[in-house]
Design a protein around this motif. Structure first.
Motif, PDB file in Angstrom:
ATOM      1  N   SER A  16      -4.420   5.452   4.516  1.00 14.86           N
ATOM      2  CA  SER A  16      -3.920   4.465   5.486  1.00 14.86           C
ATOM      3  C   SER A  16      -2.518   3.972   5.173  1.00 14.86           C
ATOM      4  CB  SER A  16      -4.869   3.260   5.539  1.00 14.86           C
ATOM      5  OG  SER A  16      -4.905   2.589   4.300  1.00 14.86           O
ATOM      6  N   ILE A  19       1.253   6.716  -0.538  1.00 14.96           N
ATOM      7  CA  ILE A  19       1.272   8.162  -0.804  1.00 14.96           C
ATOM      8  C   ILE A  19       0.255   8.889   0.087  1.00 14.96           C
ATOM      9  CG2 ILE A  19       0.740   9.908  -2.570  1.00 14.96           C
ATOM     10  CD1 ILE A  19       1.855   7.910  -4.673  1.00 14.96           C
ATOM     11  N   ARG A  39     -10.446   1.380   3.674  1.00 16.77           N
ATOM     12  CA  ARG A  39     -11.355   0.334   4.157  1.00 16.77           C
ATOM     13  C   ARG A  39     -10.876  -0.289   5.469  1.00 16.77           C
ATOM     14  NH1 ARG A  39     -11.138  -2.863  -1.290  1.00 16.77           N
ATOM     15  NH2 ARG A  39      -9.014  -2.184  -0.852  1.00 16.77           N
ATOM     16  N   SER A  40      -9.563  -0.445   5.633  1.00 19.24           N
ATOM     17  CA  SER A  40      -9.038  -1.143   6.814  1.00 19.24           C
ATOM     18  C   SER A  40      -8.913  -0.212   8.025  1.00 19.24           C
ATOM     19  CB  SER A  40      -7.659  -1.739   6.470  1.00 19.24           C
ATOM     20  OG  SER A  40      -6.936  -1.973   7.651  1.00 19.24           O
ATOM     21  N   ASP A  64     -15.755   1.999   2.078  1.00 15.53           N
ATOM     22  CA  ASP A  64     -15.404   1.672   0.703  1.00 15.53           C
ATOM     23  C   ASP A  64     -15.890   2.848  -0.145  1.00 15.53           C
ATOM     24  OD1 ASP A  64     -15.266   0.773  -1.916  1.00 15.53           O
ATOM     25  OD2 ASP A  64     -15.700  -1.302  -1.349  1.00 15.53           O
ATOM     26  N   LEU A  65     -14.976   3.513  -0.818  1.00 17.15           N
ATOM     27  CA  LEU A  65     -15.332   4.735  -1.543  1.00 17.15           C
ATOM     28  C   LEU A  65     -15.909   4.479  -2.930  1.00 17.15           C
ATOM     29  CD1 LEU A  65     -12.370   7.091  -0.588  1.00 17.15           C
ATOM     30  CD2 LEU A  65     -14.762   7.290   0.122  1.00 17.15           C
ATOM     31  N   ASN A  91      -7.003  10.577  -3.319  1.00 13.41           N
ATOM     32  CA  ASN A  91      -5.800   9.782  -3.603  1.00 13.41           C
ATOM     33  C   ASN A  91      -6.083   8.294  -3.761  1.00 13.41           C
ATOM     34  OD1 ASN A  91      -2.747   9.002  -3.126  1.00 13.41           O
ATOM     35  ND2 ASN A  91      -3.886   8.010  -1.482  1.00 13.41           N
ATOM     36  N   LYS A 115     -11.373   5.462  -8.633  1.00 12.04           N
ATOM     37  CA  LYS A 115     -10.412   6.530  -8.879  1.00 12.04           C
ATOM     38  C   LYS A 115     -10.921   7.711  -9.686  1.00 12.04           C
ATOM     39  CE  LYS A 115      -5.693   7.499  -9.543  1.00 12.04           C
ATOM     40  NZ  LYS A 115      -4.365   7.176  -9.870  1.00 12.04           N
ATOM     41  N   ALA A 142      -3.419  11.622  -9.485  1.00 14.68           N
ATOM     42  CA  ALA A 142      -3.745  10.791 -10.660  1.00 14.68           C
ATOM     43  C   ALA A 142      -2.520   9.927 -10.965  1.00 14.68           C
ATOM     44  CB  ALA A 142      -4.143  11.682 -11.834  1.00 14.68           C
ATOM     45  N   PRO A 186       2.006  11.341 -10.191  1.00 17.89           N
ATOM     46  CA  PRO A 186       3.282  10.715  -9.826  1.00 17.89           C
ATOM     47  C   PRO A 186       3.700   9.692 -10.879  1.00 17.89           C
ATOM     48  CG  PRO A 186       1.585  10.364  -8.115  1.00 17.89           C
ATOM     49  CD  PRO A 186       0.896  10.864  -9.336  1.00 17.89           C
ATOM     50  N   THR A 189       6.381   5.187  -7.779  1.00 15.60           N
ATOM     51  CA  THR A 189       6.680   5.694  -6.428  1.00 15.60           C
ATOM     52  C   THR A 189       6.820   4.518  -5.474  1.00 15.60           C
ATOM     53  OG1 THR A 189       5.396   7.673  -6.944  1.00 15.60           O
ATOM     54  CG2 THR A 189       5.819   7.256  -4.622  1.00 15.60           C
ATOM     55  N   THR A 191       6.055   2.603  -2.990  1.00 17.98           N
ATOM     56  CA  THR A 191       5.067   2.177  -2.001  1.00 17.98           C
ATOM     57  C   THR A 191       4.921   0.655  -2.085  1.00 17.98           C
ATOM     58  OG1 THR A 191       3.196   2.301  -3.535  1.00 17.98           O
ATOM     59  CG2 THR A 191       3.742   4.319  -2.360  1.00 17.98           C
ATOM     60  N   ARG A 193       2.316  -0.937  -2.738  1.00 20.87           N
ATOM     61  CA  ARG A 193       1.530  -1.271  -3.929  1.00 20.87           C
ATOM     62  C   ARG A 193       2.426  -1.364  -5.167  1.00 20.87           C
ATOM     63  NH1 ARG A 193      -2.722  -1.114  -7.196  1.00 20.87           N
ATOM     64  NH2 ARG A 193      -2.719   0.408  -8.867  1.00 20.87           N
TER      65      ARG A 193
HETATM   66  N1  LIG Z   1       2.792   4.017  -6.232  1.00 25.72           N
HETATM   67  C1  LIG Z   1       2.930   4.369  -7.506  1.00 25.72           C
HETATM   68  O1  LIG Z   1       3.901   3.992  -8.188  1.00 25.72           O
HETATM   69  C2  LIG Z   1       1.912   5.295  -8.147  1.00 25.72           C
HETATM   70  C3  LIG Z   1       2.223   5.857  -9.399  1.00 25.72           C
HETATM   71  C4  LIG Z   1       1.284   6.692 -10.001  1.00 25.72           C
HETATM   72  C5  LIG Z   1       0.074   6.977  -9.367  1.00 25.72           C
HETATM   73  N2  LIG Z   1      -0.185   6.409  -8.155  1.00 25.72           N
HETATM   74  C6  LIG Z   1      -1.481   6.701  -7.534  1.00 25.72           C
HETATM   75  O2  LIG Z   1      -1.288   7.189  -6.230  1.00 25.72           O
HETATM   76  C7  LIG Z   1      -2.384   6.802  -5.395  1.00 25.72           C
HETATM   77  C8  LIG Z   1      -1.840   6.089  -4.157  1.00 25.72           C
HETATM   78  O3  LIG Z   1      -1.040   5.002  -4.582  1.00 25.72           O
HETATM   79  P1  LIG Z   1      -0.245   4.097  -3.521  1.00 25.72           P
HETATM   80  O4  LIG Z   1       0.847   3.420  -4.257  1.00 25.72           O
HETATM   81  O5  LIG Z   1       0.049   4.898  -2.312  1.00 25.72           O
HETATM   82  O6  LIG Z   1      -1.382   2.988  -3.230  1.00 25.72           O
HETATM   83  P2  LIG Z   1      -1.619   2.050  -1.943  1.00 25.72           P
HETATM   84  O7  LIG Z   1      -0.414   1.998  -1.086  1.00 25.72           O
HETATM   85  O8  LIG Z   1      -2.174   0.776  -2.506  1.00 25.72           O
HETATM   86  O9  LIG Z   1      -2.772   2.808  -1.147  1.00 25.72           O
HETATM   87  C9  LIG Z   1      -4.069   2.849  -1.652  1.00 25.72           C
HETATM   88  C10 LIG Z   1      -4.985   3.424  -0.592  1.00 25.72           C
HETATM   89  O10 LIG Z   1      -6.325   3.414  -1.100  1.00 25.72           O
HETATM   90  C11 LIG Z   1      -7.159   2.696  -0.183  1.00 25.72           C
HETATM   91  N3  LIG Z   1      -8.225   2.037  -0.937  1.00 25.72           N
HETATM   92  C12 LIG Z   1      -8.085   1.066  -1.873  1.00 25.72           C
HETATM   93  N4  LIG Z   1      -9.282   0.681  -2.338  1.00 25.72           N
HETATM   94  C13 LIG Z   1     -10.213   1.427  -1.659  1.00 25.72           C
HETATM   95  C14 LIG Z   1     -11.631   1.480  -1.681  1.00 25.72           C
HETATM   96  N5  LIG Z   1     -12.373   0.680  -2.483  1.00 25.72           N
HETATM   97  N6  LIG Z   1     -12.255   2.368  -0.865  1.00 25.72           N
HETATM   98  C15 LIG Z   1     -11.537   3.179  -0.052  1.00 25.72           C
HETATM   99  N7  LIG Z   1     -10.192   3.169  -0.001  1.00 25.72           N
HETATM  100  C16 LIG Z   1      -9.534   2.301  -0.788  1.00 25.72           C
HETATM  101  C17 LIG Z   1      -6.215   1.707   0.493  1.00 25.72           C
HETATM  102  O11 LIG Z   1      -6.670   1.227   1.750  1.00 25.72           O
HETATM  103  P3  LIG Z   1      -7.623  -0.088   1.898  1.00 25.72           P
HETATM  104  O12 LIG Z   1      -7.077  -1.137   0.977  1.00 25.72           O
HETATM  105  O13 LIG Z   1      -7.578  -0.440   3.343  1.00 25.72           O
HETATM  106  O14 LIG Z   1      -8.990   0.351   1.468  1.00 25.72           O
HETATM  107  C18 LIG Z   1      -4.985   2.579   0.682  1.00 25.72           C
HETATM  108  O15 LIG Z   1      -5.148   3.426   1.788  1.00 25.72           O
HETATM  109  C19 LIG Z   1      -3.283   5.904  -6.253  1.00 25.72           C
HETATM  110  O16 LIG Z   1      -4.338   6.678  -6.775  1.00 25.72           O
HETATM  111  C20 LIG Z   1      -2.341   5.447  -7.362  1.00 25.72           C
HETATM  112  O17 LIG Z   1      -3.017   5.115  -8.555  1.00 25.72           O
HETATM  113  C21 LIG Z   1       0.699   5.572  -7.526  1.00 25.72           C
END
Ligand SMILES: NC(=O)c1ccc[n+]([C@@H]2O[C@H](COP(=O)([O-])OP(=O)(O)OC[C@H]3O[C@@H](n4cnc5c(N)ncnc54)[C@H](OP(=O)(O)O)[C@@H]3O)[C@@H](O)[C@H]2O)c1
Length: 262
Positions: A16, A19, A39-40, A64-65, A91, A115, A142, A186, A189, A191, A193
């Motif tokens: 949603s 990444i 979830r949203s 909710d996964l 992801n 995760k 990861a 990654p 990144t 985002t 988050r």
């Molecule tokens: N951004 C970085 O710097 C970075 C660096 C290294 C690794 N990563 C990894 O890359 C992946 C994506 O990161 P991101 O920064 O894109 O994160 P993000 O913007 O927070 O997106 C997370 C996604 O997971 C969903 N989610 C969260 N909790 C959930 C649950 N309980 N059940 C189902 N869906 C759920 C969220 O939607 P809802 O909240 O609506 O459920 C959202 O779609 C993650 O695994 C993160 O650890 C990110």
């Protein structure tokens, strides 16, 4: 290069935003049929429209996964809607950090529940459908924390290292069926988050979060942090037909920041 993704039936978890959204759009722009899950429902609806606009076919399941039932619902709904599953992009992740000396175990449960357990459960659930066609791709997102733990990020480190181990083991179990399992790690990144996580450091230092992200990027050989589209492009390649000889690998996309080998 034709990625051979046209019509491929795909699930992208955490699709949603961030990444995951970029992965969904990268695959959709190659003609894939993509089920995004999170979830949203509101955010999912917006991404489904974007998927359709770029030339894919969008579908969504809000769950909710962290529960087995949630994982089962996504797979059964996708199979019913698309007739099968060819590609899974694991992801979704939302681990919170905290000092290891007084970290509540719930934070570790939460991190692993989403995760790594959902990554394994969803893989187990889609593999029979991939085996039916003798072809499949599982791409896990990861992160560098799996091999660079700090005392403040142990929940996500444990989740990531579990995924790296799972990637190798699962790859060995299914590569003979034409199913390739690989992982992207990654670095930081760009985002929402990442901004939210860095906001605390920015507040503490009395800085703007953009400046903090720029400074963190400047410390990398790349001179900047990653954009989510850059991660998504490599995910799309790992999910593609021409990616036919990468087995059980973990690819670091960290702008050169990782020290040590591997
Ligand atoms: N951004 C970085 O710097 C970075 C660096 C290294 C690794 N990563 C990894 O890359 C992946 C994506 O990161 P991101 O920064 O894109 O994160 P993000 O913007 O927070 O997106 C997370 C996604 O997971 C969903 N989610 C969260 N909790 C959930 C649950 N309980 N059940 C189902 N869906 C759920 C969220 O939607 P809802 O909240 O609506 O459920 C959202 O779609 C993650 O695994 C993160 O650890 C990110």
């Amino acid at each position: 290069m034709d990625l051979g993704l046209k019509g491929k039936r795909t699930i992208v978890t955490g699709g949603s935003r961030g990444i995951g959204r970029c992965c969904a759009l990268a695959l959709a722009s190659e003609g894939a049929r993509v089920c995004v899950t999170a979830r949203s429902q509101e955010l999912l609806d917006a991404v489904v429209s974007e998927i359709n606009e770029v030339g894919g076919e969008g579908y969504s399941v809000a769950v909710d996964l962290t529960s087995l039932e949630g994982c089962q619902k996504v797979v059964s709904a996708t199979v019913e809607h698309f007739g099968g599953v060819d590609i899974l992009v694991n992801n979704a992740g939302a681990a919170r950090g905290g000092d290891i000396l007084d970290l509540p175990t719930e934070l570790i449960d939460d991190a692993l529940g989403l995760k790594s357990y959902s990554y394994l459960r969803l893989s187990q659930l889609v593999i029979p459908h991939m085996r039916e066609n003798g072809w499949g791709r599982i791409v896990n997102v990861a992160g560098g924390a799996g091999t660079s733990p700090t005392s403040g990020n142990i929940p996500v480190s444990l989740a990531n290292i579990a995924i790296l181990n799972m990637t190798r083991a699962l790859s060995d179990a299914v590569s003979g069926d034409g199913i390739l399992v690989n992982t992207i790690c990654p670095g930081l990144t760009n985002t929402q988050r990442a901004r939210d996580v860095q906001q605390a450091s920015a507040d503490e230092a009395g800085k703007n979060v953009e400046d903090v992200l720029r400074e963190l990027g400047n410390e990398l050989p790349a001179g900047r942090i990653a954009e989510p589209e850059e991660i998504a492009n490599v995910v799309a390649f790992l999910a593609s037909e021409p990616c036919s000889y990468v087995f059980g690998s973990s690819i670091y996309m960290d702008g050169g920041g990782r020290r040590g080998t591997p």
